[in-house]
Design an enzyme around this catalytic site. Sequence first.
Site, PDB file in Angstrom:
ATOM      1  N   LEU A  51       0.878  -1.175   0.000  1.00 26.76           N
ATOM      2  CA  LEU A  51       0.000   0.000   0.000  1.00 26.76           C
ATOM      3  C   LEU A  51       0.910   1.217   0.000  1.00 26.76           C
ATOM      4  CD1 LEU A  51      -2.739  -0.827   2.709  1.00 26.76           C
ATOM      5  CD2 LEU A  51      -2.980  -0.951   0.223  1.00 26.76           C
ATOM      6  N   ASP A  52       0.485   2.283  -0.664  1.00 33.46           N
ATOM      7  CA  ASP A  52       1.271   3.525  -0.656  1.00 33.46           C
ATOM      8  C   ASP A  52       1.430   4.036   0.775  1.00 33.46           C
ATOM      9  OD1 ASP A  52       1.339   3.521  -3.435  1.00 33.46           O
ATOM     10  OD2 ASP A  52      -0.510   4.674  -3.604  1.00 33.46           O
ATOM     11  N   ARG A  53       2.456   4.843   0.995  1.00 37.69           N
ATOM     12  CA  ARG A  53       2.723   5.408   2.323  1.00 37.69           C
ATOM     13  C   ARG A  53       1.486   6.078   2.923  1.00 37.69           C
ATOM     14  NH1 ARG A  53       7.561   8.139   4.493  1.00 37.69           N
ATOM     15  NH2 ARG A  53       8.467   8.112   2.404  1.00 37.69           N
ATOM     16  N   ARG A  88      -6.334   5.371  -7.839  1.00 37.50           N
ATOM     17  CA  ARG A  88      -6.058   6.809  -7.924  1.00 37.50           C
ATOM     18  C   ARG A  88      -6.162   7.301  -9.372  1.00 37.50           C
ATOM     19  NH1 ARG A  88      -0.556   7.155  -4.568  1.00 37.50           N
ATOM     20  NH2 ARG A  88      -0.691   9.356  -5.198  1.00 37.50           N
TER      21      ARG A  88
END
Length: 294
Positions: A135-137, A236
């Site tokens: 998962l992205d930060r 996104r």
Amino acid sequence: MATNRYNRERYETLVVKDEQPLLEWLLSHLGQSKTKVKATLQGRGIKVDGKVVTQFDFVLVPGMTVSISKSKKNDSFKSRYVKIIYEDQYLVVVEKNIGILSMAAGHKSLNVKSVLDDYFHKTRQACRAHVVHRLDRDTSGLMVYAKDMKTEQILEKNWHQIVYDRRYVAVLSGEMEEDDGTVANWLKDNKAYVTYSSPTDNGGKYAVTHFHVFDRKDNHSLVEFKLETGRKNQIRVHSADMGHPVCGDVKYGNGDNPLHRLCLHAYVLCFYHPITHEHLEFDTPIPTSFRSLF
């Protein structure tokens, strides 16, 4: 159920006689404070007819069985960024907070893998956390890490067969026109590592995202996304393609940032255990801050 170091599965099971909300039923049968009962619910310590239930307003009807965990939670793990949801000898499922990477990038970056490795060391487990997906930060939510190479390889090689439900919830900018739909196109990175989409094959990877709108209000929409494919930045980019980017997205967004964070949360993760083949189903509540906008 697999042996679970985090919560050894000991339950007391009772049969429901009258229709009433779960919280009311628990308060009348457990003799505990509302705070403690809610903590048990949020800690996934209550099952109804064998399935974990976390909603306090879930309606019980006569004949249902309620199982109450008698287990002691693992107090040796404390982190403001990571919460262990489930653990057995093969894997660990965590809920990641925003502001932490899934794995190391650079010398001293804060990341979930090193937090788990430190926990395994402290609890004298001869294993390491193996990254299976990311998962992205600034995306929060559910992740699974393998505890050995064999489990990692099974998960990585058969990810799309093993994971049968993976959903995210997001706050999008603007009011969505449709209640449900699907976005499908090809995604590819440019030289600046920005992912862009194309309606025709551009040499990238085909990506399919299904969406369902939960709520709309004041120029924002609360939307559930179900991934058919798991490409980099898929939700996104597809949100931006629809003209309703994820709020707080500095890369693909429009500057709309009501909660001062990327408003994307991985809240459902269901998969077959790679070793025991049992169904493991996990969900977390939609973040309170997301709900507060609606």
